[in-house]
Design a protein around this motif. Structure first.
Motif, PDB file in Angstrom:
ATOM      1  N   TYR A 114       0.831  -1.204   0.000  1.00 32.16           N
ATOM      2  CA  TYR A 114       0.000   0.000   0.000  1.00 32.16           C
ATOM      3  C   TYR A 114       0.870   1.260   0.000  1.00 32.16           C
ATOM      4  N   LEU A 145       4.199  -4.519  -5.815  1.00 27.84           N
ATOM      5  CA  LEU A 145       4.263  -5.432  -6.964  1.00 27.84           C
ATOM      6  C   LEU A 145       2.939  -5.465  -7.723  1.00 27.84           C
ATOM      7  N   GLY A 146       2.215  -4.340  -7.722  1.00 26.25           N
ATOM      8  CA  GLY A 146       0.931  -4.308  -8.419  1.00 26.25           C
ATOM      9  C   GLY A 146      -0.207  -4.678  -7.490  1.00 26.25           C
ATOM     10  N   GLU A 147      -1.379  -4.919  -8.089  1.00 27.20           N
ATOM     11  CA  GLU A 147      -2.592  -5.116  -7.282  1.00 27.20           C
ATOM     12  C   GLU A 147      -2.609  -6.433  -6.536  1.00 27.20           C
ATOM     13  N   ILE A 183      -1.724  -9.426  -4.168  1.00 32.71           N
ATOM     14  CA  ILE A 183      -0.997  -9.667  -2.927  1.00 32.71           C
ATOM     15  C   ILE A 183      -0.427 -11.074  -3.014  1.00 32.71           C
TER      16      ILE A 183
END
Lengths: 236, 236
Positions: free
Chosen positions: B173, B214-216, B218
């Motif tokens: 985040y 690292l992007g959306e 998890i």
């Protein structure tokens, strides 16, 4: 579980869903949510949004679901069948990373007994895929195909997969360095521990697959898979 | 075991080494070598080359060792202590990928009991590092440090590590996208399942560490680690 994923068989109405036992436990023990709290939910193969928790009935009422699931990787992944324990983790991890089509393939160095594993039943595979989606907050269920014979796959199925996609086969020897940040869709084939044999490499080559390596270091399949995916399509 | 790694305590003379039980089993059962066959060997923290096998005495006679081990990753890896099972795999995998300094760190979301695990003894850690080196055909043993307190590490140890290195902390985040193909050495901190807490993120930030994501999606720690290493320093 970073997303509560709701399947069609949990629907009580268009906007009401029954939570299953795994979800109930997670909400109670990990999320520690109270009655009327908001939860992040997604519809299987659908959109993501908030829902309100009815803790007495273990149900949720959907709000507006407007968020698209994260982007998929533009690839078809061919994987020599790993041993069952590694297969579980691999299915979860590649699902979490956004692979949507997996082709599990026999290869000379795959033990035949692996094909008898209960991990390979539809129900079991489904569970690992769901875990991967919940991990990555995705909703789009991957499709997993199984091929117990190498040659018919390469000769009859692979040509269709290669339409409009570049073909790459991971191989430590006699190969080019694997590309970074590939700008086109691909078919990627990853071998078993011990690699593809000479016959298999010839068949891949005949089919138009280019062999690529990851440098001098030989990695285990469970490491090579995330390394290759992250290298070909780094998340933006 | 893609390399027979010889430790100083196996030396009978400068050019003769005794093979240990694990190596004997691997040579007999997997490699299926015969007397006088050639083996690929490496000296711990040294060079790599060929040796001739004496199958009766389970000894090898070294030829000229002239090959350098593969390049190390130019980084210091800080890892919130994973649960013991994941720690084993992670130590092997990061060693195979070329990490040479690992700092295992406590964090609010690390269970205290993890620090009591027998996996954390020197002998046990040594074994996993050796397995990682054998996998990747490397010889240079990583160094693993353990810190059971977060704050003194960040305040007293981290500033020295950051001399001449860019500091990155993986956090899903409020972060920048993680760089690809970094051209400079780094310190990379990877959190526990559940992430770093707010206090910890503040301390990282105060110390000059930049948070990266690292992007959306998890990812689990075991997936995020190879993804991050491969992204920062793709093997050439």
């Amino acid at each position: 579980m970073n997303l509560i994923l709701l399947a069609p068989d949990q629907a009580l109405s268009d906007s009401h869903y029954q939570l299953n036992t795994r979800q109930q436990e997670h909400i109670a023990k990990v999320l520690k949510k109270a009655h009327d709290d908001t939860l992040r939910v997604g519809l299987l193969n659908g959109l993501i949004g908030d829902a309100v928790l009815d803790l007495e009935r273990w149900q949720v009422t959907l709000g507006q679901l407007t968020t698209q699931p994260p982007k998929a990787l533009p690839m078809e992944l061919i994987l020599a069948l790993p041993r069952p324990n590694m297969l579980k983790r691999t299915l979860m991890n590649i699902t979490a990373m956004g692979v949507k089509t997996v082709h599990l393939l026999h290869s000379a160095k795959v033990e035949k007994s692996y094909w008898q594993s209960p991990v390979l039943t539809d129900a079991s595979i489904h569970d690992y895929l769901i875990e991967g989606l919940e991990q990555a907050r995705d909703t789009v269920l991957p499709v997993v195909h199984q091929y117990t014979r190498f040659r018919p796959f390469v000769e009859d199925t692979l040509p269709d997969l290669l339409q409009g996609r570049v073909g790459l086969v991971a191989h430590p020897y006699q190969a080019e360095t694997c590309p970074v940040d590939l700008q086109e869709p691909c078919v990627l084939a990853i071998g078993p521990e011990g690699g593809w044999n000479e016959f298999e490499m010839e068949k891949w080559s005949d089919a138009g697959m280019q062999s690529v390596h990851l440098g001098e270091r030989i990695l285990k399949v469970e490491t090579a898979v995330p390394v290759l995916l992250s290298r070909l399509y780094p998340a933006k």
